[in-house]
Design a protein around this motif. Structure first.
Motif, mmCIF file in Angstrom:
data_model
loop_
_atom_site.group_PDB
_atom_site.id
_atom_site.type_symbol
_atom_site.label_atom_id
_atom_site.label_comp_id
_atom_site.label_asym_id
_atom_site.label_seq_id
_atom_site.Cartn_x
_atom_site.Cartn_y
_atom_site.Cartn_z
ATOM 1 N N CYS A 274 0.905 -1.156 0.000
ATOM 2 C CA CYS A 274 0.000 0.000 0.000
ATOM 3 C C CYS A 274 0.944 1.205 0.000
ATOM 4 O O CYS A 274 2.001 1.151 -0.609
ATOM 5 C CB CYS A 274 -0.882 -0.082 1.236
ATOM 6 N N LEU A 275 0.655 2.312 0.683
ATOM 7 C CA LEU A 275 1.668 3.370 0.737
ATOM 8 C C LEU A 275 2.831 2.886 1.578
ATOM 9 O O LEU A 275 3.990 3.109 1.275
ATOM 10 C CB LEU A 275 1.083 4.641 1.329
ATOM 11 N N THR A 276 2.478 2.209 2.673
ATOM 12 C CA THR A 276 3.505 1.496 3.430
ATOM 13 C C THR A 276 3.264 0.005 3.220
ATOM 14 O O THR A 276 2.221 -0.380 2.682
ATOM 15 C CB THR A 276 3.399 1.815 4.934
ATOM 16 N N LEU A 277 4.203 -0.824 3.674
ATOM 17 C CA LEU A 277 4.036 -2.267 3.496
ATOM 18 C C LEU A 277 3.034 -2.798 4.522
ATOM 19 O O LEU A 277 3.275 -2.726 5.724
ATOM 20 C CB LEU A 277 5.391 -2.965 3.666
ATOM 21 N N GLN A 278 1.905 -3.273 4.029
ATOM 22 C CA GLN A 278 0.871 -3.828 4.902
ATOM 23 C C GLN A 278 0.843 -5.330 4.695
ATOM 24 O O GLN A 278 1.519 -5.843 3.825
ATOM 25 C CB GLN A 278 -0.494 -3.241 4.521
#
Ligand code: HEM
Length: 293
Positions: A274-278
């Motif tokens: 995602c914007l960060t690693l989810q």
């Protein structure tokens, strides 16, 4: 908001403003933005009130060196809107809210997951914590955190395998040759630390989780761009030292009390960029109080 940005990034049809509006995503985005911006505005409002009452968050790095906390510094430099408007301050605070929060929470989640699936690594962290904290039940000092070396290597190794910021980009200011391809100036180039961190030329047996890779003797001479969780160069992460300290503080607090067990095995498909690693689906962890063992 993250999901909307990701969707528009991956599927070009949603970049069309009319389709975006027709499917109701514009409405969703407006709602998300209102919620994000009103949170930041309330933080700024509260801080302004405190400043009016003469309470700034001054902190000392050393007895002789005093510094203003970030938002106090912005507000005091704003000169009643002549230098920085309220909206400009809000944009900076938004950046720090996102860059400083979602990233670290992703980093902490993946670190706990990795520690929970590696009993031997966890045992070493427990030994180190017991030694550094020596039976005290107070929170760790800055010095205590600095002594938690093995924990730090583990967090770094976790960011190698699961980098919290999964991708970022640069625009080429001049043409470049990349892997035999001519890439013209002006091209937007994406970096995927996840892949860079698995390059066997720099990381032998790259899928093995091994915190000792970050021992100083083993890190010496490693290519400076082979490890990029915080990016590199003049626009790299401004909060990286703080982030590491924050992760150490949180993870050490958890592991002083608990032994943890990850209920899921690691596999690539659990990662969701995602914007960060989810993660796809929950990262399930079992907490066993250490004093009951
Ligand atoms: C594990 C935690 C973190 C990771 C993995 C991370 C990663 C990154 C990366 C990869 C970038 C560069 C993006 C690019 O090159 O385009 C960046 C920029 C930035 N980070 Fe972090 N970050 C973390 C924590 C933090 C924290 C705690 C703060 C603030 C307290 C912060 C503030 C920023 C800011 C303001 C920028 C933009 C810097 C600029 O454009 O000059 N980050 N971060």
């Amino acid at each position: 908001m993250g999901n909307i940005i990701r969707m528009r990034f991956l599927k070009s049809q949603f970049r069309n403003k009319f389709i975006f509006w027709l499917l109701g995503w514009k409405h969703e985005q407006d709602k998300a933005l209102t919620s994000l911006h009103s949170f930041t505005r309330s933080v700024i409002r509260e801080k302004k009130m405190l400043l009016k009452k003469g309470k700034s968050s001054m902190f000392s790095e050393t007895p002789s060196k005093k510094r203003l906390a970030f938002l106090d510094l912005l507000l005091s430099s704003a000169k009643d809107g002549t230098v920085l408007t309220d909206e400009e301050i809000r944009e900076e605070v938004d950046t720090f809210m996102f860059a400083g929060h979602d990233t670290t929470s992703s980093g902490i989640t993946w670190a706990l997951f990795n520690i929970g699936r590696m009993p031997e690594v966890q045992r070493k962290i427990h030994d180190e914590l017991d030694e550094v904290m020596a039976g005290r039940d107070t929170p760790p000092t800055r010095d205590d955190l600095a002594q938690m070396k093995y924990l730090e290597w583990t967090i770094k190794e976790s960011m190698r395998v699961c980098p919290p910021v999964a991708s970022y980009s640069r625009t080429l200011s001049e043409a470049a040759q990349i892997l035999g391809y001519e890439v013209p100036a002006g091209t937007n180039v994406l970096f995927f630390p996840h892949m860079i961190h698995r390059d066997p030329r720099h990381w032998p047996d790259p899928d093995r989780f091994e915190p000792d890779r970050f021992q100083p003797e083993r890190s010496a001479g490693r290519h400076p761009y082979s490890y990029l969780p915080f990016s590199a160069g003049p626009r790299n992460c401004i909060g990286q030292r703080f982030a590491l300290m924050e992760e150490k503080a949180v993870i050490s607090a958890v592991l002083r009390e608990f032994r943890i067990e990850s209920r899921r095995q690691y596999d690539e498909s659990m990662m969701n960029v995602c914007l960060t690693l989810q993660s796809n689906g929950p990262v399930e962890i079992r907490f066993v109080p250490r004093d009951r063992e």
